[in-house]
Motif scaffolding. Structure first.
Motif, PDB file in Angstrom:
ATOM      1  N   MET A  60       9.360  -3.622   1.195  1.00  0.00           N
ATOM      2  CA  MET A  60       8.301  -4.830   1.378  1.00  0.00           C
ATOM      3  C   MET A  60       8.419  -5.509   2.874  1.00  0.00           C
ATOM      4  SD  MET A  60       8.187  -6.852  -2.330  1.00  0.00           S
ATOM      5  CE  MET A  60       6.891  -6.142  -3.321  1.00  0.00           C
TER       6      MET A  60
ATOM      7  N   GLY B  39       7.112  -3.353   5.556  1.00  0.00           N
ATOM      8  CA  GLY B  39       5.515  -3.556   5.664  1.00  0.00           C
ATOM      9  C   GLY B  39       4.835  -2.420   4.259  1.00  0.00           C
ATOM     10  N   ALA B  40       5.406  -2.466   3.340  1.00  0.00           N
ATOM     11  CA  ALA B  40       4.913  -1.860   2.068  1.00  0.00           C
ATOM     12  C   ALA B  40       4.086  -2.933   1.314  1.00  0.00           C
ATOM     13  CB  ALA B  40       5.988  -1.408   0.880  1.00  0.00           C
ATOM     14  N   LYS B  41       2.948  -2.799   1.257  1.00  0.00           N
ATOM     15  CA  LYS B  41       1.699  -3.703   0.582  1.00  0.00           C
ATOM     16  C   LYS B  41       2.296  -3.392  -1.121  1.00  0.00           C
ATOM     17  CE  LYS B  41      -1.816  -2.929   3.429  1.00  0.00           C
ATOM     18  NZ  LYS B  41      -1.440  -1.642   4.025  1.00  0.00           N
TER      19      LYS B  41
END
Lengths: 240, 407
Positions: B319, B322-324
């Protein structure tokens, strides 16, 4: 030129049981592009909260946060993930690499969430690893790397997206003196030669002494914010 | 698409990292999917076989069995379950207009000997119509003729299984077999009829009914075990059944509402009975499938929750870089689907193994159809999606700061 980071009246309140804890109170802060900044303060001073807000991991209760000219205060979860992916690189105290995953794959990871093609990911990850001097360790897993090497892989992962801001939370906390120098030297170089804004959270004054600006946080407020004549990392005195 | 391929590779890697755990978790799914595949295979194999067996009885055949009628708990009169006579058959032949042919038979299992071998074989006494009604065809030699029937000649036709037992690969026509003390001349061989719903129709010899009564079981008079009638056509079989019933009620002096000493059954009824057994088997297997898939699915959910907890820190890292939430959710959903698909593939292998192992015992072919494989894999994926949803959602909704702090 406008500041990369601009905080306006930022407050952060927590509920701790029935009591409200004011973790940050009316923080005003501007940091320009390419600065090398240390954030120091005792534990509980609010410096971690500040870093979480700067890293778009947390939202301020009040106030406004602009990053690279974008107001990111009231963005959705997905948009903040995008901001983290595009504008921010993180380096943590505990390295936080994925275990049993090669250095190269760890460095590629931010690009996966950007939808970059496999070949391009490989190229850029290899380049980032070369930048931190670990081209020959690309296929080692974290367990096969020393602490200093792991932290350099983490820095490569933060760099691979070419972010304007690099947030380093106690980057040398788990390292011995010599490797601390290496890592610190690398961060200095990134700031000076590549124009990346580097913010280092630390509670060690000799680490802070290597930066150009030292921000001291106390009781949720910016207690002191003064420029510093940065010494080269190699000049850091040996710690026990 | 590129992102999906990457996610898929990550999912498979995660699964392979915990080989033992993945295997144990997918056992339930495997059993469930194997049951689904077996049901599908039974569907293609068994139905065809049932139809074939029913057809082998002849076409539009009505069967009349004698049955001991009970009155007030005591068996009535001289009726001990052999109430049908050859005269009943003649009456049906004469009076029932919806019937084209009527035949009778009696059968006893007896030790039959030849110069080359011997065995316990069904010895059937039949009349000439029997061949038509039951659709027996002569492979070599000939049937017995009317004069042989009338003179109670000691002649026999031999069916393939009995032929194998008594003569091996030798040509039996013209040779002799012995039933009790009586020698019979083999005048012909019959083509294979295969398995009927009741027995191996090829393990028998056929002799004239008169001969059977005087030589094989001399105590029965003109009573017969079974009367069979051929209806004119499939449409006439209901009418034929009514006529046969009515004639026999009259002849046996059974009043309306009284329990008859015989039972009439049509080929359609046998078919229904067989399909009933088939349905029971299907329902049983599908219950096994449903329970296994449910239990297996809960197991998958459990292990996925464990995985989410174990990998909280990893989720935090992802996260942070940049993981949604949707990316995290997709990752864990793909992992659970990969897990159940693996279970599904193992289930297909298990079912195939079982089919190969038991195909002989079941006596009919079971085929692994592409459709069955598609259904099995579809089911597996659906289970993975269903039971992986909640753990994946939980992972996706973790707070990145908390997750990063997680030890």
């Amino acid at each position: 030129m406008s500041a990369l980071i601009r905080l306006r009246g930022v407050c952060k309140d927590y509920m701790s049981g029935p009591e409200v804890v004011h973790a940050l109170v009316d923080v005003e802060l501007e940091i320009g592009a390419g600065e090398l900044v240390a954030v120091v303060g005792a534990s509980g001073s609010g410096k971690s909260t500040l870093m979480n807000i700067l890293g778009c991991l947390d939202r301020p209760t009040r106030g406004r946060y602009e990053l690279a000219g974008i107001d990111v205060t009231e963005r959705s979860t997905d948009q903040r993930a995008l901001v983290r992916n595009r504008l921010i690189g993180f380096v943590f105290q505990g390295f936080n690499l994925l275990p049993r995953t090669t250095a190269l794959e760890n460095v590629e990871l931010p690009l996966v969430y950007r939808g970059v093609s496999t070949r391009e990911r490989f190229r850029r990850a290899a380049h980032a690893l070369a930048q931190v001097g670990l081209a020959d360790r690309a296929h080692h897993t974290p367990a096969q790397l020393s602490g200093g090497q792991q932290q350099r892989v983490a820095i490569a992962r933060a760099l691979v997206t070419n972010p304007p801001l690099l947030l380093a939370d106690e980057p040398t906390g788990n390292l011995d003196t010599r490797t601390s120098h290496e890592v610190l030297g690398l961060l200095q170089e990134l700031s000076e030669q590549h124009g990346i804004t580097v913010m280092i959270v630390t509670h060690e004054t000799d680490i802070a002494a290597c930066t150009r600006r030292i921000i001291t946080v106390r009781d949720g407020r910016i207690f002191r914010d003064e420029p510093n004549a940065a010494r080269p990392a190699a000049a850091v005195e040996s710690r026990p | 698409m590129n992102a999906l391929a990457t996610s898929l590779r990550m999912a498979v890697t995660a699964m392979l990292r915990q080989r033992l755990r993945s295997m144990l978790t997918s056992v339930g799914i495997s059993i469930g999917v194997a049951a689904v595949v077996l049901v599908a295979a039974l569907g293609t194999g068994a139905r065809g076989e049932i139809d074939k067996q029913i057809q082998s009885l002849g076409s539009n055949v009505i069967f009349v069995f004698s049955q001991p009628a009970t009155k007030s708990g005591a068996k009535s009169r001289a009726n001990m379950g052999m109430g049908l006579t050859e005269r009943d058959a003649e009456a049906i032949r004469r009076e029932a207009t919806a019937v084209t042919a009527v035949t009778v038979y009696s059968e006893v299992s007896a030790q039959v000997m030849s110069e080359l071998g011997n065995g316990k074989i069904g010895v059937m006494g039949v009349d000439e119509s029997y061949f038509e009604v039951r659709g027996y065809e002569v492979a070599s030699g000939r049937r017995f003729n009317e004069s042989e029937a009338q003179t109670k000649a000691k002649v026999a036709l031999i069916a393939p299984t009995a032929q194998q037992k008594l003569f091996g690969n030798q040509d039996p026509v013209g040779r002799w077999v012995r039933v009790g003390k009586h020698p019979f001349r083999v005048i012909g061989t019959l083509r294979s009829k295969g398995q009927s719903p009741f027995e191996d129709q090829d393990d028998r010899i056929l002799i004239p009914i008169g001969t059977w009564r005087s030589r094989v079981v001399p105590t029965l008079g003109d009573r017969v075990q079974l009367v069979m009638a051929s209806a004119k056509s499939a449409e006439h079989s209901g009418e034929a059944e009514r006529q046969v019933k009515q004639i026999l009620m009259q002849r046996h002096q059974i009043a309306e509402g009284e329990e008859p000493d015989f039972r009439v059954g049509t080929q359609q009824e046998f078919q229904k009975m067989q399909e009933g057994i088939f349905t029971v088997l299907t329902v049983l297997l599908l219950s096994v499938a449903a329970i296994s898939l449910l239990v297996g699915g809960v197991g998958v959910m459990n292990i996925m929750l464990v995985g989410v907890t174990e990998r909280t820190r990893e989720i935090g890292i992802r996260m942070a870089i940049g993981a949604k939430p949707a990316d995290i959710q997709a990752q864990f959903l793909l992992e659970s689907i990969a897990l159940t698909l693996f279970g599904g593939l193992a289930g297909i292998a298990l079912a195939t193994g079982l089919m190969l192992a038991f195909a002989k015992d079941l006596g009919f072919p079971m085929q692994l159809s592409g459709q069955a494989v598609a259904v099995a894999l579809g089911t597996s994926a659906a289970i993975g999606l269903t039971f992986g949803f909640w753990p994946a959602r939980r992972a996706a909704h973790l707070d990145p700061i908390e997750a990063l702090r997680h030890e």
